[in-house]
Scaffold this active site. Structure first.
Site, PDB file in Angstrom:
ATOM      1  N   LYS A   1      71.056  40.105 -26.877  1.00  0.00           N
ATOM      2  CA  LYS A   1      69.773  39.571 -26.416  1.00  0.00           C
ATOM      3  C   LYS A   1      69.875  39.110 -24.961  1.00  0.00           C
ATOM      4  O   LYS A   1      68.917  39.234 -24.195  1.00  0.00           O
ATOM      5  CB  LYS A   1      69.282  38.448 -27.332  1.00  0.00           C
TER       6      LYS A   1
ATOM      7  N   THR B   1      61.252  34.514 -40.491  1.00  0.00           N
ATOM      8  CA  THR B   1      61.484  35.919 -40.820  1.00  0.00           C
ATOM      9  C   THR B   1      62.585  35.981 -41.871  1.00  0.00           C
ATOM     10  O   THR B   1      63.219  34.954 -42.179  1.00  0.00           O
ATOM     11  CB  THR B   1      61.947  36.734 -39.585  1.00  0.00           C
TER      12      THR B   1
ATOM     13  N   TYR C   1      74.772  39.137 -31.569  1.00  0.00           N
ATOM     14  CA  TYR C   1      73.325  39.047 -31.419  1.00  0.00           C
ATOM     15  C   TYR C   1      72.981  38.380 -30.093  1.00  0.00           C
ATOM     16  O   TYR C   1      72.171  38.890 -29.310  1.00  0.00           O
ATOM     17  CB  TYR C   1      72.724  38.270 -32.593  1.00  0.00           C
TER      18      TYR C   1
END
Length: 139
Positions: free
Chosen positions: A48, A79, A44
């Site tokens: 990014k 989230t 991740y």
């Protein structure tokens, strides 16, 4: 991760380039993990980081078409992806202790910055990465 975060950002920018020429704006979604590593999510963080570099490169490539390209770098946002650290009292406390604003961000906290980057108010901003993280990166 590469397909969604990096390739998806590039394909979206390419798809909309013609429609945005002469005054458009693209806002990519990076992450605070583009600035430092993430032992718990290395793929991740790497993708990014690639989105941040893509944003800078597209800002240069698309400037001649009148298109500005910037990115948001969200911090700890409420989230589904952050449900586990929010539910863990120790981890939650650790994260909030480092966040000067002392709270989790909400998806709505990204709206204003995104609208700003797309507006004429940001007409001379391109290639910028805007942290939206309650101060996490500076703590």
């Amino acid at each position: 991760m590469v397909d969604i975060n990096l390739t998806g950002s590039m394909r979206s920018a390419s798809a909309f380039r013609g429609a945005l020429s002469n005054g458009g704006a693209i806002v990519n979604i990076g992450s605070m993990f583009a600035f430092f590593g993430a032992a718990h999510a290395p793929a991740y963080a790497a993708t990014k980081g690639a989105v941040v570099q893509l944003t800078k490169s597209l800002a240069i490539a698309y400037a001649g078409d009148g298109i500005r390209v910037n990115a948001l770098a969200p911090g700890w946002i409420e989230t589904a992806m952050t449900a586990a650290p929010r539910a863990d009292p120790a981890r939650n406390g650790e994260l909030m202790k480092r966040t000067p604003m002392g709270r989790w961000g909400t998806p709505g906290n990204l709206t204003g910055p995104a609208l700003f980057l797309c507006s004429p108010l940001a007409g001379f901003i391109t290639g910028a990465i805007l942290p939206v993280d309650g101060g996490y990166l500076i703590a």
